[in-house]
Design an enzyme around this catalytic site. Structure first.
Site: not given
Ligand SMILES: [Zn+2]
Length: 429
Positions: A228, A385
């Protein structure tokens, strides 16, 4: 003449005072900004240490994570903005602070690794302070390595039937938890966070919930990798290299503002276009993760629409036909958000295995959490991430561990719109 020059002097003094007021001294600004980054970092760790499966704690922790990223970006802009005579005193202020702040623990300094790294990358070649920044970076990486070794040693003790404690890490987290009680962090953030759980009364929402993936309904012992908040010019590329090495395909949920601007006219990918192209060349999928990463349940319908549609336009411009998946920032969605997602034929994708790379600064520990959670859940969607060095460090360790435990990997199949298990478990020679 005399009174004139006094008036001019007064004006000049006034200007000088307002200039000082508008622009604090470098040391003051750097001290304030870094203190805030470290305070947020400590709060994230306090939440992470307390969080088990609580969505509220996870949401709060991820919220602080995103806020810190914005603070860090501002601080890097401040430090690296030319001209040289401006950057030098600012960077010196940071370096002096790192030496002077004896109340900062060694782990705290990891919170500033991104600041040092990105500032260093933005300086022109041959900048007189580059070497000192590199040295500061290496010192922090050495701290991280020491904590990595502590995790490895704890795992070895655990494998031998011992307790697997991490004394150094535990000493730090005890300090952090005392300074920032979780209840107080949540109370402070309450006005900013959203308490929204969707209902099933609206058939459109019920359908969206039925379509939503948390574990992706994958077969046992199968996981899907998702990343992400990118794309990031450095870390996404490094992650792509790791995935290519193992022959794995992932989903990248992109934040629109990392791709281009919101505006009238046809969407155009103006930022990180090369990274998007590389993601697609690797056979990966891209998904929509909103434009500005807000808490969507806090927004009105028109704003939610913009957050989805502008990013959808940018993704379609980058990769026609690919963007069928949506991940709400912080996993936060309510009836309204789910309705808007469903109306656009998008599928909401959450996760059930959280690497917690948004809080945990130690790669070895992030990787072990992924492996433990995957074993515990049995299958599912893993959240990483692609905007942090620690995630890059953790990824190969996690993949190796999962392969060793016989896990298979899945990918999103563009043609069927479904998840497909890789033909054979990826092997590394
Ligand atoms: Zn996010």
């Amino acid at each position: 003449m005399h009174s004139m020059s006094r008036a001019m002097l007064a004006v000049m003094l006034f200007c000088a005072v307002t200039a000082v007021r508008a622009q604090p001294a470098p040391a003051d600004y750097v001290a304030t900004a870094t203190s805030e980054v470290i305070a947020n970092f400590r709060r994230q760790i306090a939440l992470h240490e307390a969080a088990t499966t609580s969505r509220a704690l996870t949401q709060a922790g991820q919220y602080l994570f995103f806020r810190n990223r914005q603070l860090i970006a501002q601080l890097v802009d401040y430090l690296a903005q030319p001209p040289l005579e401006q950057t030098a005193p600012r960077i010196v202020a940071l370096l002096e602070l790192l030496d002077a702040r004896s109340d900062w623990r060694d782990i705290d300094r990891i919170a500033l690794l991104g600041v040092i790294n990105e500032t260093r990358l933005r300086l022109p070649l041959g900048h007189p302070l580059a070497a000192r920044l590199t040295k500061a970076r290496e010192e922090i990486i050495a701290v991280r390595s020491a904590y990595n070794r502590e995790v490895t040693a704890a795992l070895a003790r655990r494998a031998a039937g011992g307790a697997g404690a991490r004394p150094e890490w535990n000493a730090y987290t005890a300090l952090v938890r005392e300074q920032y009680p979780v209840a107080r962090i949540l109370e402070d953030l309450k006005p900013e966070l959203a308490d929204a759980s969707p209902g099933r009364a609206d058939p459109r929402v019920a359908r969206a919930l039925d379509d939503e993936w948390s574990d992706g309904r994958l077969p046992p012992k199968t996981v899907l990798l998702t990343f992400d908040d990118g794309p990031h010019p450095q870390f996404t590329v490094e992650i792509l290299q790791i995935l290519a090495h193992y022959g794995l395909r992932a989903i990248f949920f992109e934040v629109g503002q990392n791709l281009g601007a919101a505006g009238d006219g046809p969407a155009q990918v103006t930022r990180n276009a090369a990274v998007v192209a590389e993601i697609l060349r690797g056979g990966h999928a891209i998904g929509n993760h909103s434009f500005s990463h807000p808490l969507l349940p806090k927004l009105a319908a028109a704003q939610i629409d913009d957050e989805i549609d502008v990013t959808q336009g940018l993704l379609s411009a980058a990769a026609p036909g690919h963007a069928a998946l949506f991940r709400p920032p912080y996993g936060a969605r309510n009836d309204l958000v789910l309705g808007e997602i469903a109306e656009r034929g998008l599928r909401s994708v959450l996760w059930n295995i959280d690497s917690r790379d948004w809080a945990d600064p130690i790669p070895q520990s992030i990787a072990q959490r992924v492996i433990d959670e995957a074993e515990h859940e049995g299958r599912g969607i893993i959240l990483f991430h692609d905007i942090h060095g620690r995630s890059v460090q953790a990824l190969p360790i996690a993949i190796e561990g999962l392969l060793k435990r016989g896990f298979h990997f899945a990918h999103w199949d563009k043609d069927s719109g479904a998840l497909a298990v890789d033909a054979a478990p990826a092997k590394k020679e």
